[in-house]
Design a protein around this motif. Structure first.
Motif, short mmCIF file in Angstrom:
data_model
loop_
_atom_site.label_atom_id
_atom_site.label_comp_id
_atom_site.label_asym_id
_atom_site.label_seq_id
_atom_site.Cartn_x
_atom_site.Cartn_y
_atom_site.Cartn_z
N UNK A 1 -11.16 0.32 5.88
CA UNK A 1 -10.16 0.97 5.02
C UNK A 1 -10.56 2.42 4.81
N UNK A 2 -9.62 3.34 5.04
CA UNK A 2 -9.87 4.75 4.84
C UNK A 2 -9.56 5.14 3.41
N UNK A 3 -10.26 6.16 2.88
CA UNK A 3 -9.98 6.66 1.55
C UNK A 3 -9.11 7.89 1.67
N UNK A 4 -7.85 7.77 1.27
CA UNK A 4 -6.92 8.88 1.47
C UNK A 4 -7.17 10.00 0.47
N UNK A 5 -7.67 9.68 -0.73
CA UNK A 5 -7.83 10.69 -1.74
C UNK A 5 -6.53 11.15 -2.36
N UNK A 6 -5.40 10.63 -1.93
CA UNK A 6 -4.09 11.02 -2.42
C UNK A 6 -3.40 9.80 -3.02
N UNK A 7 -2.91 9.94 -4.23
CA UNK A 7 -2.12 8.87 -4.84
C UNK A 7 -0.72 8.90 -4.25
N UNK A 8 -0.23 7.73 -3.92
CA UNK A 8 1.05 7.60 -3.23
C UNK A 8 2.16 7.26 -4.24
N UNK A 9 3.32 7.88 -4.05
CA UNK A 9 4.53 7.43 -4.72
C UNK A 9 5.38 6.73 -3.67
N UNK A 10 5.76 5.49 -3.97
CA UNK A 10 6.48 4.65 -3.01
C UNK A 10 7.95 4.53 -3.42
N UNK A 11 8.85 4.76 -2.46
CA UNK A 11 10.26 4.79 -2.75
C UNK A 11 10.92 3.45 -3.00
N UNK A 12 10.25 2.34 -2.69
CA UNK A 12 10.93 1.06 -2.89
C UNK A 12 9.97 -0.11 -2.77
N UNK A 13 9.99 -0.99 -3.80
CA UNK A 13 9.37 -2.30 -3.66
C UNK A 13 10.26 -3.34 -4.34
N UNK A 14 10.08 -4.60 -3.94
CA UNK A 14 10.80 -5.72 -4.52
C UNK A 14 9.85 -6.64 -5.29
N UNK A 15 8.79 -6.08 -5.83
CA UNK A 15 7.78 -6.88 -6.50
C UNK A 15 8.34 -7.60 -7.72
N UNK A 16 9.27 -6.98 -8.43
CA UNK A 16 9.88 -7.66 -9.57
C UNK A 16 10.55 -8.96 -9.15
N UNK A 17 11.22 -8.94 -8.00
CA UNK A 17 11.87 -10.16 -7.52
C UNK A 17 10.84 -11.23 -7.22
N UNK A 18 9.73 -10.83 -6.64
CA UNK A 18 8.65 -11.77 -6.32
C UNK A 18 8.07 -12.39 -7.58
N UNK A 19 7.97 -11.59 -8.63
CA UNK A 19 7.42 -12.09 -9.88
C UNK A 19 8.44 -12.90 -10.68
N UNK A 20 9.70 -12.55 -10.53
CA UNK A 20 10.75 -13.12 -11.37
C UNK A 20 11.29 -14.44 -10.85
N UNK A 21 11.27 -14.62 -9.53
CA UNK A 21 11.82 -15.83 -8.91
C UNK A 21 10.66 -16.72 -8.48
N UNK A 22 10.51 -17.84 -9.16
CA UNK A 22 9.34 -18.70 -8.99
C UNK A 22 9.12 -19.12 -7.54
N UNK A 23 10.20 -19.47 -6.84
CA UNK A 23 10.02 -19.97 -5.47
C UNK A 23 9.58 -18.88 -4.49
#
Length: 352
Positions: A1-23
């Motif tokens: 794993x490389x250390x980028x030294x830069x914090x990333x801003x990501x334009x899209x994730x669906x993590x809420x759906x993964x957390x919200x829908x049990x299946x």
């Protein structure tokens, strides 16, 4: 794993759906490192994720895709619209979950809706900025009567459509090879929604739009054009990917395209096989940078919403993406712009 030294801003994730829908998520916690899914707080810290748009996506209830194989690839049907009342209920619950996560995080997760707060959170190595985003506007009342409530709940970005129709416009079906010119454009309500978002400082996301919906929104909006997660049709001729003309329109408006990490959207053969090198992803970054300018390309992973290429894996793979940008010849200022600066510029211009 490389250390980028830069914090990333990501334009899209669906993590809420993964957390919200049990299946989907299996009940995993956002605060504990998991072997499933793509994003949780420990892995976000390891991957230098500083912030992103946390999407609320309302799935079709009990719907199963019809996919037809063709000589060259495949085509899918267009799912039916989701009813407003169901979309509203699901969205309100998912937004409440995000706020609970922030409240329980002891300041580690911050729901941000002001630019100064976003900038400060991105600069704090221990904090993660979460901006609520609607992936498809079905939860917005057709008369826009709950738009101010959604704004008060933190929503600062609205995707007009997902790949299905709604009261505001039409989404593009999935086809490979294909074209985004697959259906009608904005409705009158859609034009009103674009104007209302402009008035409030809410980003209008053109991901998943048909060519007509994209064009109508581009003609209506007064803000920079945004595609939260997409890719270049010149590299992968998927119907969802952006044509050169659309990339030109984004650049002309001062906007940005977040390049997705989804295998089927970035592999030139359109296959969903995640066995692909990071160079496959960076090919799209380079294409958009060459066509539209490096100031108009960023990252929009689609973590927890797509089959991500194995060479990235999950959010801990972000430093390797940064390393590949450097290896490809992007300078440090350009890498920082792609990793976070371009998104922050467009957000600042839209929100303020």
């Amino acid at each position: 794993m490389s250390d980028s030294g830069i914090r990333v801003f990501d334009g899209h994730n669906d993590t809420l759906l993964d957390l919200h829908v049990e299946e989907r998520g299996g009940g995993r916690s956002f605060f504990e490192r998991s072997e499933s899914g793509h994003v949780d707080l420990p892995r976000a810290r390891e991957g230098n994720l500083g912030g992103g748009f946390f999407a609320v996506f309302v799935p079709n209830d009990g719907y199963e895709y019809e996919r037809t194989e063709t000589d060259e690839g495949y085509e899918t049907d267009l799912p039916p619209a989701v009813g407003h009342e169901r979309a509203k209920s699901f969205t309100y619950d998912a937004l409440a979950r995000l706020h609970r996560i922030a409240a329980e995080s002891d300041g580690a997760v911050r729901v941000v809706g002001e630019y100064d707060d976003l900038e400060a959170t991105m600069a704090d190595a221990d904090a993660l900025a979460a901006i609520p985003h609607l992936e498809g506007a079905a939860a917005v009342a057709p008369d826009l009567s709950n738009l101010d409530f959604l704004y008060a709940a933190g929503v600062r970005s609205i995707g007009l459509v997902w790949s299905r129709p709604n009261e505001f416009g039409h989404g593009v079906r999935f086809e490979y090879p294909g074209t985004p010119d697959t259906g009608p454009g904005l409705t009158d309500a859609g034009r009103d929604l674009v104007a209302a978002c402009n008035d409030r400082g809410v980003l209008v996301d053109l991901a998943h739009t048909t060519a007509a919906t994209f064009r109508d929104a581009a003609e209506r909006t007064t803000d920079p054009l945004v595609v939260s997660h997409g890719a270049a049709r010149g590299v992968c001729p998927l119907s969802r990917n952006l044509t050169d003309e659309q990339l030109d329109a984004v650049a002309d408006s001062g906007g940005v395209v977040g390049i997705t990490f989804a295998a089927s959207q970035i592999r030139p053969d359109g296959a969903g096989d995640p066995d692909a090198p990071i160079s496959t992803l960076v090919d799209h970054v380079e294409y958009v940078a060459d066509r539209a300018g490096v100031e108009h390309v960023a990252l929009g992973s689609d973590f927890d919403g797509a089959t991500v290429i194995d060479s990235v894996g999950d959010v801990t793979g972000l430093p390797d993406v940064i390393a590949e940008l450097r290896r490809r010849g992007f300078g440090e200022d350009e890498v920082r712009s792609i990793a976070q600066g371009n998104w922050l510029r467009v957000i600042r211009e839209t929100w303020t």
